[in-house]
Every structure is written in structure tokens, then in C-alpha cells.
Design a protein around this motif. Sequence first.
Motif, PDB file in Angstrom:
ATOM      1  N   VAL A 162       0.833  -1.201   0.000  1.00  0.00           N
ATOM      2  CA  VAL A 162       0.000   0.000   0.000  1.00  0.00           C
ATOM      3  C   VAL A 162       0.871   1.255   0.000  1.00  0.00           C
ATOM      4  O   VAL A 162       0.607   2.215  -0.734  1.00  0.00           O
ATOM      5  CB  VAL A 162      -0.938  -0.007   1.215  1.00  0.00           C
ATOM      6  CG1 VAL A 162      -1.848   1.208   1.197  1.00  0.00           C
ATOM      7  CG2 VAL A 162      -1.763  -1.289   1.245  1.00  0.00           C
ATOM      8  N   PHE A 192      -6.847   3.737   1.959  1.00  0.00           N
ATOM      9  CA  PHE A 192      -6.638   2.319   2.250  1.00  0.00           C
ATOM     10  C   PHE A 192      -5.447   2.116   3.183  1.00  0.00           C
ATOM     11  O   PHE A 192      -5.433   1.174   3.985  1.00  0.00           O
ATOM     12  CB  PHE A 192      -6.424   1.556   0.945  1.00  0.00           C
ATOM     13  CG  PHE A 192      -6.467   0.066   1.105  1.00  0.00           C
ATOM     14  CD1 PHE A 192      -7.660  -0.573   1.406  1.00  0.00           C
ATOM     15  CD2 PHE A 192      -5.327  -0.706   0.978  1.00  0.00           C
ATOM     16  CE1 PHE A 192      -7.716  -1.953   1.574  1.00  0.00           C
ATOM     17  CE2 PHE A 192      -5.364  -2.075   1.140  1.00  0.00           C
ATOM     18  CZ  PHE A 192      -6.566  -2.703   1.439  1.00  0.00           C
ATOM     19  N   TRP A 196      -5.782  -0.100   6.523  1.00  0.00           N
ATOM     20  CA  TRP A 196      -4.938  -1.256   6.816  1.00  0.00           C
ATOM     21  C   TRP A 196      -4.153  -1.071   8.114  1.00  0.00           C
ATOM     22  O   TRP A 196      -3.913  -2.044   8.837  1.00  0.00           O
ATOM     23  CB  TRP A 196      -4.012  -1.554   5.646  1.00  0.00           C
ATOM     24  CG  TRP A 196      -3.400  -2.915   5.727  1.00  0.00           C
ATOM     25  CD1 TRP A 196      -2.073  -3.232   5.855  1.00  0.00           C
ATOM     26  CD2 TRP A 196      -4.098  -4.167   5.687  1.00  0.00           C
ATOM     27  NE1 TRP A 196      -1.904  -4.590   5.904  1.00  0.00           N
ATOM     28  CE2 TRP A 196      -3.130  -5.189   5.803  1.00  0.00           C
ATOM     29  CE3 TRP A 196      -5.434  -4.516   5.567  1.00  0.00           C
ATOM     30  CZ2 TRP A 196      -3.473  -6.533   5.806  1.00  0.00           C
ATOM     31  CZ3 TRP A 196      -5.770  -5.858   5.567  1.00  0.00           C
ATOM     32  CH2 TRP A 196      -4.796  -6.850   5.675  1.00  0.00           C
ATOM     33  N   TYR A 247     -10.946  -6.115   2.069  1.00  0.00           N
ATOM     34  CA  TYR A 247     -10.928  -4.667   2.287  1.00  0.00           C
ATOM     35  C   TYR A 247     -10.620  -3.918   0.985  1.00  0.00           C
ATOM     36  O   TYR A 247     -11.163  -2.829   0.752  1.00  0.00           O
ATOM     37  CB  TYR A 247      -9.892  -4.310   3.357  1.00  0.00           C
ATOM     38  CG  TYR A 247     -10.375  -4.556   4.765  1.00  0.00           C
ATOM     39  CD1 TYR A 247     -11.389  -3.777   5.316  1.00  0.00           C
ATOM     40  CD2 TYR A 247      -9.825  -5.566   5.552  1.00  0.00           C
ATOM     41  CE1 TYR A 247     -11.845  -4.004   6.614  1.00  0.00           C
ATOM     42  CE2 TYR A 247     -10.268  -5.803   6.835  1.00  0.00           C
ATOM     43  CZ  TYR A 247     -11.286  -5.017   7.364  1.00  0.00           C
ATOM     44  OH  TYR A 247     -11.738  -5.249   8.643  1.00  0.00           O
ATOM     45  N   LEU A 248      -9.777  -4.480   0.140  1.00  0.00           N
ATOM     46  CA  LEU A 248      -9.484  -3.844  -1.141  1.00  0.00           C
ATOM     47  C   LEU A 248     -10.733  -3.818  -2.026  1.00  0.00           C
ATOM     48  O   LEU A 248     -11.007  -2.808  -2.699  1.00  0.00           O
ATOM     49  CB  LEU A 248      -8.343  -4.586  -1.847  1.00  0.00           C
ATOM     50  CG  LEU A 248      -7.857  -3.985  -3.168  1.00  0.00           C
ATOM     51  CD1 LEU A 248      -7.362  -2.554  -2.970  1.00  0.00           C
ATOM     52  CD2 LEU A 248      -6.736  -4.847  -3.751  1.00  0.00           C
ATOM     53  N   MET A 251     -13.066  -1.249  -0.667  1.00  0.00           N
ATOM     54  CA  MET A 251     -12.557   0.086  -0.969  1.00  0.00           C
ATOM     55  C   MET A 251     -12.867   0.476  -2.407  1.00  0.00           C
ATOM     56  O   MET A 251     -13.244   1.622  -2.689  1.00  0.00           O
ATOM     57  CB  MET A 251     -11.033   0.110  -0.731  1.00  0.00           C
ATOM     58  CG  MET A 251     -10.413   1.480  -0.845  1.00  0.00           C
ATOM     59  SD  MET A 251     -10.926   2.558   0.508  1.00  0.00           S
ATOM     60  CE  MET A 251     -10.744   4.146  -0.289  1.00  0.00           C
TER      61      MET A 251
END
Length: 309
Positions: A162, A192, A196, A247-248, A251
Motif C-alpha cells: 500500500v 486504504f 490497513w 478490504y481492497l 474500498m
Amino acid sequence: MGGTPRSSIGHILPGAGFLAVGLWHLFNHIRLFSLRPDAYVAPVWFPAPRVRHLELILVIAGSAVEFSMEMFVDHSTFLPFDADGSIPSDRLHNHEHAIICLALLVYAASALHLDRARARCRDALSLLLVAAVFAQELLVFHFHSTDHAGLEGQFHWLLQLVVAACLVTALLGIAFPRSFVVGLVRSACVTFHGVWLIVIGAMVWVPSRVPKGCSLVEEDGRYTVRCHSEASLHRAKALANLQFGWYLSFMTVFVVVLYVNVCRMYPAETAYVRLPPEAGEEEEHLKRKCGVASGDDDVQGFTPLEIEV
């Protein structure tokens, strides 16, 4: 305060800061592009309605507080160095985290000063300082003095991906300041990044969140996750990868939904362009300018002269 909550809060609070800045940038980039798509230029930071430099002031304050926490607070002694001036081995990771905070502080303070001084190329210089922050962070996490092994190492390795994306998009923003895609992706990466960091703080140092077959143990004065078997370790790493993927995906959906709704709230401003007059209108305009009435060939205020040849 014990080691477990400090390690967790030490990731959650900075993560909340990155998340807030990322969401602020996401909203403003989309709004700016929606209002003026043809004149869009990606800003490095966005002024607040009443306090222009509020974003930069908050970054300075947050970085200074976190720097002080890493260097002076939550230790047996408030001094970050030994009596001979050397750095204690158990404080190396604190100094490394403090370097990231210092880079953020330098960026925000420099960007604020450049804006007040109306310096040339201030946006490009500020964005270069942003890239320096992410480069510093990537360097620290890649060559961390703390042995991020096992599950903790997996979470931090994914974090490096990231941070690398943030670094690349910051450098691309210098070369392509009018690219909405670059500005949008950079803001999404910063958002993001915060998400994270919060996930790491919640999943690694909160005992109830530790995966099955692993436990939170204290080693060398700090807490870390250790798995009881190789199978448990592989399972824990796989769960970390799955979380990253989920989560990606969330997002990505969030950015698309936000883009659609902000564009609906802020439609493009109507641009008025002066059209050139047609031939007849131009002739009439010239006559009025010279004082000639429509349908009258004589110039008002002058007597026609007869020239005898």
C-alpha cells in the motif's frame, strides 16, 4: 499502559489520521473534477472553508504528538538515549517510527510555508515532499529493526504494498498534475493505508482478534503474535491475505459509489463562451460603433462633402 494497548493504539490512531485525510482528498478531488472537468488540476492538499490551512495544521499537530509518544512517553525513562548518547536496542523501533512522524511534520510545515509565501512550483515541491514521506515509511518498514516475522510480518508486508502504491502515485502526480485518475488513485491509496493500519492494530495486538492456533506473547519487552504450529501459521497468513483482498474490494466499491454520488451532487458548471458575430451582425455592430443608424448611409454628426472632379 501495557504493551498490548500501546502497540494497538500506536497503529489505530495514525491509521485514523491517514483515513481522515484520504477521505477528505477523495471527496474534494471528485467534487473538483465534477465541477470543472476541463480545468481540473490536482491539488496536493485542500483548504478548509474557514481555516485555509486546517488540513496541514492537523497533520503537524498529529505528527508532533505521535513523535513525542514514540520518543519520550510510555517508557521506563523519558530520555530516548542512554547516558553515553547511544540509542538503546529496545528503543530502536521507536526512533524508526519517529522518523516517519518527522517526515510528515516536515511535509506539512513546508507545504504551509510554501503556500503562504506563494512560491513558484509549490504544488510540485509539496508533492515531492509527500513522496519523500512514503519513501521514508517504505524504507523503515522494509528494513525494520523489529523482526516482523510470522503473522505480524505478513500484515506489514502487505502494508508495504500500500505504501509503495502511495509513493508511485505521488511521483506520477508531479508528472501528470491534470490527471484526475492519478489524483483519485492517490487519495484511495492514502485512505486504504489508514484502513490497513487500523486493521493491523486491531488484528495483531488485540488478544480476542488473534487467529485460532496463535497467541499474543511478550518478547524483548514488546508483544507479538506467535503461532503454535506451522499449519496454524499458514492459516493465519492466509487469513491476513483474505482480509487484504476483502478490504481492497470494499474500498473499490466505496470509491465508485462515492464518485457517482458526488458527481450527482455537484454537476458540471455551465461554461459561457462568447460566440463570434455573424457577418450581418458584425456590420451592424460597426455601424453603431461609428454612429451610423440602421438603414442610414450618412455618418451622424458629419455633413457629406461633394468633391468636384
